[in-house]
Scaffold this motif. Structure first.
Motif, PDB file in Angstrom:
ATOM      1  N   LYS A 390     -23.941 111.752 112.437  1.00 14.41           N
ATOM      2  CA  LYS A 390     -24.435 111.517 113.798  1.00 14.41           C
ATOM      3  C   LYS A 390     -23.488 110.597 114.570  1.00 14.41           C
ATOM      4  O   LYS A 390     -23.286 110.764 115.780  1.00 14.41           O
ATOM      5  CB  LYS A 390     -25.831 110.900 113.735  1.00 14.41           C
ATOM      6  N   TYR A 391     -22.901 109.641 113.866  1.00 12.78           N
ATOM      7  CA  TYR A 391     -22.066 108.657 114.541  1.00 12.78           C
ATOM      8  C   TYR A 391     -20.572 108.845 114.283  1.00 12.78           C
ATOM      9  O   TYR A 391     -19.743 108.371 115.061  1.00 12.78           O
ATOM     10  CB  TYR A 391     -22.490 107.240 114.118  1.00 12.78           C
ATOM     11  N   TYR A 392     -20.224 109.527 113.198  1.00 13.63           N
ATOM     12  CA  TYR A 392     -18.824 109.815 112.912  1.00 13.63           C
ATOM     13  C   TYR A 392     -18.506 111.180 113.511  1.00 13.63           C
ATOM     14  O   TYR A 392     -18.936 112.220 113.012  1.00 13.63           O
ATOM     15  CB  TYR A 392     -18.570 109.829 111.402  1.00 13.63           C
ATOM     16  N   ASN A 393     -17.779 111.194 114.603  1.00 13.47           N
ATOM     17  CA  ASN A 393     -17.487 112.436 115.305  1.00 13.47           C
ATOM     18  C   ASN A 393     -16.084 112.361 115.908  1.00 13.47           C
ATOM     19  O   ASN A 393     -15.327 111.408 115.633  1.00 13.47           O
ATOM     20  CB  ASN A 393     -18.537 112.697 116.398  1.00 13.47           C
ATOM     21  N   ALA A 394     -15.752 113.349 116.706  1.00 13.35           N
ATOM     22  CA  ALA A 394     -14.400 113.421 117.272  1.00 13.35           C
ATOM     23  C   ALA A 394     -14.054 112.189 118.099  1.00 13.35           C
ATOM     24  O   ALA A 394     -12.892 111.751 118.131  1.00 13.35           O
ATOM     25  CB  ALA A 394     -14.272 114.679 118.125  1.00 13.35           C
ATOM     26  N   GLU A 395     -15.075 111.601 118.752  1.00 17.20           N
ATOM     27  CA  GLU A 395     -14.832 110.446 119.613  1.00 17.20           C
ATOM     28  C   GLU A 395     -14.628 109.160 118.808  1.00 17.20           C
ATOM     29  O   GLU A 395     -13.887 108.263 119.224  1.00 17.20           O
ATOM     30  CB  GLU A 395     -15.994 110.248 120.599  1.00 17.20           C
ATOM     31  N   THR A 396     -15.282 109.045 117.669  1.00 11.46           N
ATOM     32  CA  THR A 396     -15.235 107.795 116.893  1.00 11.46           C
ATOM     33  C   THR A 396     -14.330 107.884 115.666  1.00 11.46           C
ATOM     34  O   THR A 396     -14.054 106.861 115.026  1.00 11.46           O
ATOM     35  CB  THR A 396     -16.646 107.405 116.430  1.00 11.46           C
ATOM     36  N   LYS A 397     -13.876 109.089 115.331  1.00 12.48           N
ATOM     37  CA  LYS A 397     -13.143 109.322 114.080  1.00 12.48           C
ATOM     38  C   LYS A 397     -11.945 108.384 113.911  1.00 12.48           C
ATOM     39  O   LYS A 397     -11.840 107.673 112.912  1.00 12.48           O
ATOM     40  CB  LYS A 397     -12.686 110.781 114.023  1.00 12.48           C
ATOM     41  N   ASP A 398     -11.032 108.372 114.869  1.00  5.13           N
ATOM     42  CA  ASP A 398      -9.795 107.599 114.717  1.00  5.13           C
ATOM     43  C   ASP A 398     -10.076 106.105 114.612  1.00  5.13           C
ATOM     44  O   ASP A 398      -9.472 105.409 113.783  1.00  5.13           O
ATOM     45  CB  ASP A 398      -8.855 107.875 115.894  1.00  5.13           C
ATOM     46  N   ALA A 399     -10.986 105.610 115.433  1.00  7.75           N
ATOM     47  CA  ALA A 399     -11.307 104.183 115.393  1.00  7.75           C
ATOM     48  C   ALA A 399     -11.963 103.809 114.069  1.00  7.75           C
ATOM     49  O   ALA A 399     -11.696 102.741 113.510  1.00  7.75           O
ATOM     50  CB  ALA A 399     -12.217 103.815 116.573  1.00  7.75           C
ATOM     51  N   PHE A 400     -12.823 104.708 113.540  1.00  5.13           N
ATOM     52  CA  PHE A 400     -13.481 104.420 112.267  1.00  5.13           C
ATOM     53  C   PHE A 400     -12.464 104.391 111.126  1.00  5.13           C
ATOM     54  O   PHE A 400     -12.560 103.544 110.227  1.00  5.13           O
ATOM     55  CB  PHE A 400     -14.564 105.459 111.970  1.00  5.13           C
ATOM     56  N   GLU A 401     -11.482 105.300 111.171  1.00  5.81           N
ATOM     57  CA  GLU A 401     -10.444 105.306 110.138  1.00  5.81           C
ATOM     58  C   GLU A 401      -9.647 104.002 110.174  1.00  5.81           C
ATOM     59  O   GLU A 401      -9.341 103.402 109.129  1.00  5.81           O
ATOM     60  CB  GLU A 401      -9.491 106.494 110.333  1.00  5.81           C
ATOM     61  N   ASP A 402      -9.313 103.538 111.385  1.00  7.09           N
ATOM     62  CA  ASP A 402      -8.560 102.289 111.513  1.00  7.09           C
ATOM     63  C   ASP A 402      -9.397 101.100 111.044  1.00  7.09           C
ATOM     64  O   ASP A 402      -8.880 100.176 110.392  1.00  7.09           O
ATOM     65  CB  ASP A 402      -8.133 102.082 112.967  1.00  7.09           C
ATOM     66  N   TYR A 403     -10.677 101.121 111.376  1.00  8.26           N
ATOM     67  CA  TYR A 403     -11.589 100.058 110.940  1.00  8.26           C
ATOM     68  C   TYR A 403     -11.700 100.028 109.416  1.00  8.26           C
ATOM     69  O   TYR A 403     -11.639  98.957 108.784  1.00  8.26           O
ATOM     70  CB  TYR A 403     -12.946 100.273 111.595  1.00  8.26           C
ATOM     71  N   THR A 404     -11.832 101.210 108.807  1.00 11.68           N
ATOM     72  CA  THR A 404     -11.916 101.298 107.343  1.00 11.68           C
ATOM     73  C   THR A 404     -10.653 100.748 106.703  1.00 11.68           C
ATOM     74  O   THR A 404     -10.703  99.999 105.720  1.00 11.68           O
ATOM     75  CB  THR A 404     -12.139 102.760 106.904  1.00 11.68           C
ATOM     76  N   TYR A 405      -9.512 101.104 107.271  1.00 13.09           N
ATOM     77  CA  TYR A 405      -8.230 100.628 106.738  1.00 13.09           C
ATOM     78  C   TYR A 405      -8.154  99.105 106.813  1.00 13.09           C
ATOM     79  O   TYR A 405      -7.792  98.427 105.839  1.00 13.09           O
ATOM     80  CB  TYR A 405      -7.074 101.248 107.529  1.00 13.09           C
ATOM     81  N   ALA A 406      -8.505  98.577 107.980  1.00 10.20           N
ATOM     82  CA  ALA A 406      -8.452  97.129 108.182  1.00 10.20           C
ATOM     83  C   ALA A 406      -9.409  96.409 107.233  1.00 10.20           C
ATOM     84  O   ALA A 406      -9.102  95.321 106.721  1.00 10.20           O
ATOM     85  CB  ALA A 406      -8.785  96.793 109.634  1.00 10.20           C
ATOM     86  N   LEU A 407     -10.563  97.016 106.978  1.00  6.77           N
ATOM     87  CA  LEU A 407     -11.548  96.402 106.090  1.00  6.77           C
ATOM     88  C   LEU A 407     -11.043  96.381 104.647  1.00  6.77           C
ATOM     89  O   LEU A 407     -11.213  95.377 103.932  1.00  6.77           O
ATOM     90  CB  LEU A 407     -12.877  97.153 106.184  1.00  6.77           C
ATOM     91  N   TYR A 408     -10.417  97.464 104.211  1.00  3.31           N
ATOM     92  CA  TYR A 408      -9.836  97.472 102.860  1.00  3.31           C
ATOM     93  C   TYR A 408      -8.791  96.362 102.713  1.00  3.31           C
ATOM     94  O   TYR A 408      -8.758  95.644 101.697  1.00  3.31           O
ATOM     95  CB  TYR A 408      -9.184  98.820 102.558  1.00  3.31           C
ATOM     96  N   LEU A 409      -7.940  96.215 103.713  1.00  2.00           N
ATOM     97  CA  LEU A 409      -6.911  95.187 103.649  1.00  2.00           C
ATOM     98  C   LEU A 409      -7.539  93.789 103.631  1.00  2.00           C
ATOM     99  O   LEU A 409      -7.078  92.896 102.909  1.00  2.00           O
ATOM    100  CB  LEU A 409      -5.956  95.318 104.838  1.00  2.00           C
ATOM    101  N   ALA A 410      -8.589  93.615 104.410  1.00  2.00           N
ATOM    102  CA  ALA A 410      -9.282  92.329 104.439  1.00  2.00           C
ATOM    103  C   ALA A 410      -9.936  92.032 103.090  1.00  2.00           C
ATOM    104  O   ALA A 410      -9.888  90.901 102.600  1.00  2.00           O
ATOM    105  CB  ALA A 410     -10.329  92.321 105.553  1.00  2.00           C
TER     106      ALA A 410
END
Length: 499
Positions: A390-410
């Motif tokens: 519902k929330y992971y879609n074409a509009e949020t996909k790229d930002a969510f991927e970047d957020y996930t990456y940043a969270l792993y690094l953190a």
């Protein structure tokens, strides 16, 4: 000059004829025209297609018979890693860098899930690769007609490849068929070449494609059957697994673990088939940071282990941000040659990672599965899928991927056992407020997954009770005998490893 499929058979007439006959015997192998959703077995799975799912009983058999392989791996870790495991929370990490280690066997439903997902990806990926290779070869000689793009004819070529037939086993047939189709549809300019020149070109294309390494998933001219015992073990190649969670995970500490595993290799007890070092993308690192700030081990340490095992070291650029060392192992052994080999043929994976990365991985794994409909999931996680999609879609996909990456690094750079590490840094704390919906904050995703985990455990227990109540007297006797066999093999393993 135009070409036609009959003329093109000069390449390998017998092979082309044989290939056409083989593929025509399986009309159901045509590419899937649409996605389907299926529910099957006691542990219901949701996937694009369940037609190739092994039987629940087969997966249960594979699960039960994996116990000797799991015990073998556990015994090796006990022998070589126990001296490095913390005695208590105050233990010196230089002497005891490992927080804990554990082994596990995938549950039968998870095994089915992995087989369905892996098999569909195998034939889809290889069809993609073959189409790209073939079109690259075509375009070395033939120009595209006006208005036709390279990507378009790649997709057109893929449509002609049967979805469950390994294309590199039928190169002549597919070069012939696709060339003929492209001629009919006027996609490429074949008229610039004479008949003789076309024959020469197509021979060169076939020769070039023949040089591509053969698939590791084939047996003869077909993919390994996913519904067989052998196929289940092949596609679910991590049925047996081990996880080493580090108390301190800088290279000086991880190096002690790698040295211990190297000793197991030198002693002939651990067979490593490959080592994968999953590292972050340099382009995604925070300013002032380097890959070495996140690595669990140095290249030198890992190369030393790979050399001892006579295997390859693979350096993976993490797509999600997940950072870990994966050591793939072959758990087959002469110890398992008795009992018709039912305990043999298993492979496994040893993961080395830090506790904070481990906590995020278990949630991110589920998100990763849901991004690709080819992956199968248990129906107990459908609420998570509905919410996530519902929330992971074409509009949020790229930002969510970047957020996930940043969270792993953190997570990777958190101090060991930091007080705040019970919770993930929030979307706002990582600078993604207004870019990623708060509903996709991993703290919220964790709460929802915990609820699904609870339901899944209850369902699993009920299924096990149902299986027990259905057992006949004959089946009970077989189980007693089978468990006795497992006990005997485990006793033999213990005796050998103590020697």
């Amino acid at each position: 000059m135009l070409i036609n499929i009959n003329k093109f058979q000069f390449l390998c007439p017998n092979t082309v004829k044989k290939n056409r006959q083989y593929i025509s015997k399986y009309p159901n192998l045509a590419p899937l025209q649409k996605d389907t959703v299926s529910f099957s077995g006691q542990g219901k799975l949701i996937a694009e297609s369940m037609v190739d799912a092994p039987a629940e009983r087969t997966c249960r058999q594979v699960e039960v018979n994996a116990e000797p392989a799991r015990f073998y791996l556990e015994s090796i870790l006990d022998k070589y890693l126990k001296p490095l495991t913390q005695v208590n929370s105050e233990s010196n990490p230089k002497d005891f860098p490992i927080l804990e280690y554990s082994t596990r066997i995938k549950k039968s439903t998870s095994i089915r899930e992995k087989v369905v997902s892996k098999y569909s990806k195998v034939y889809s990926t290889e069809a993609d690769e073959f189409s790209c290779h073939l079109i690259d070869e075509f375009m070395k000689y033939f120009e595209l007609k006006d208005g036709i793009s390279k990507n378009f004819i790649i997709q057109e070529a893929k449509k002609l490849i049967a979805s469950k037939v390994p294309p590199y086993e039928f190169i002549s047939y597919y070069v012939s068929t696709i060339a003929s189709d492209f001629q009919d549809k006027n996609y490429l300019n074949f008229r610039d070449f004479s008949d003789d020149k076309q024959k020469q070109i197509f021979s060169q294309i076939v020769d070039s494609l023949e040089e591509v390494p053969k698939s590791s998933h084939t047996e003869g001219a077909a993919y390994i059957e996913p519904t067989s015992i052998k196929g289940v073990k092949h596609y679910a190649n991590d049925i047996v697994g081990a996880r080493i969670t580090m108390k301190e995970s800088d290279p000086e500490y991880t190096g002690l673990v790698l040295s211990a595993l190297k000793q197991a290799v030198d002693d002939g007890l651990l067979k490593i088939t490959s080592i994968e070092n999953n590292l972050p993308d340099p382009k995604k690192l925070p300013q002032g940071k380097e890959i070495s700030d996140y690595a669990y081990a140095t290249d030198s340490q890992l190369r030393n282990l790979a050399k001892a095992a006579d295997t390859q070291l693979i350096r993976n650029k993490s797509k999600s941000g997940y950072i870990a060392i994966h050591i793939n192992v072959d758990l087959s052994s002469p110890l398992f040659s008795c009992y018709k080999g039912v305990f043999d043929g298993y492979s496994g994976e040893i993961q080395i990672l830090g506790t904070d990365v481990e906590k995020l991985k278990d949630i991110e794994d589920l998100c990763y599965k849901l991004k690709d409909d080819k992956n199968a999931i248990r129906s107990e996680y459908k609420p998570f899928k509905t919410y996530f999609k519902k929330y992971y879609n074409a509009e949020t996909k790229d930002a969510f991927e970047d957020y996930t990456y940043a969270l792993y690094l953190a997570q990777r750079t958190l101090p060991p056992f930091a007080k705040h590490s019970e919770y993930f840094p929030s979307i706002a704390e990582l600078g993604f407020e207004g870019k990623v919906p708060n509903e996709l904050d991993f703290n919220n995703l964790k709460d929802l997954k915990d609820k699904c985990d609870h339901v899944a455990k209850l369902v699993q227990k009920q299924e096990e009770l149902n299986d027990t109540s259905k057992g006949s007297h004959t089946e009970t006797l077989k189980t007693i005998k089978h468990n006795g066999n497992i006990k005997t093999v485990k006793s033999l393993i213990s005796y050998i490893l103590k020697g």
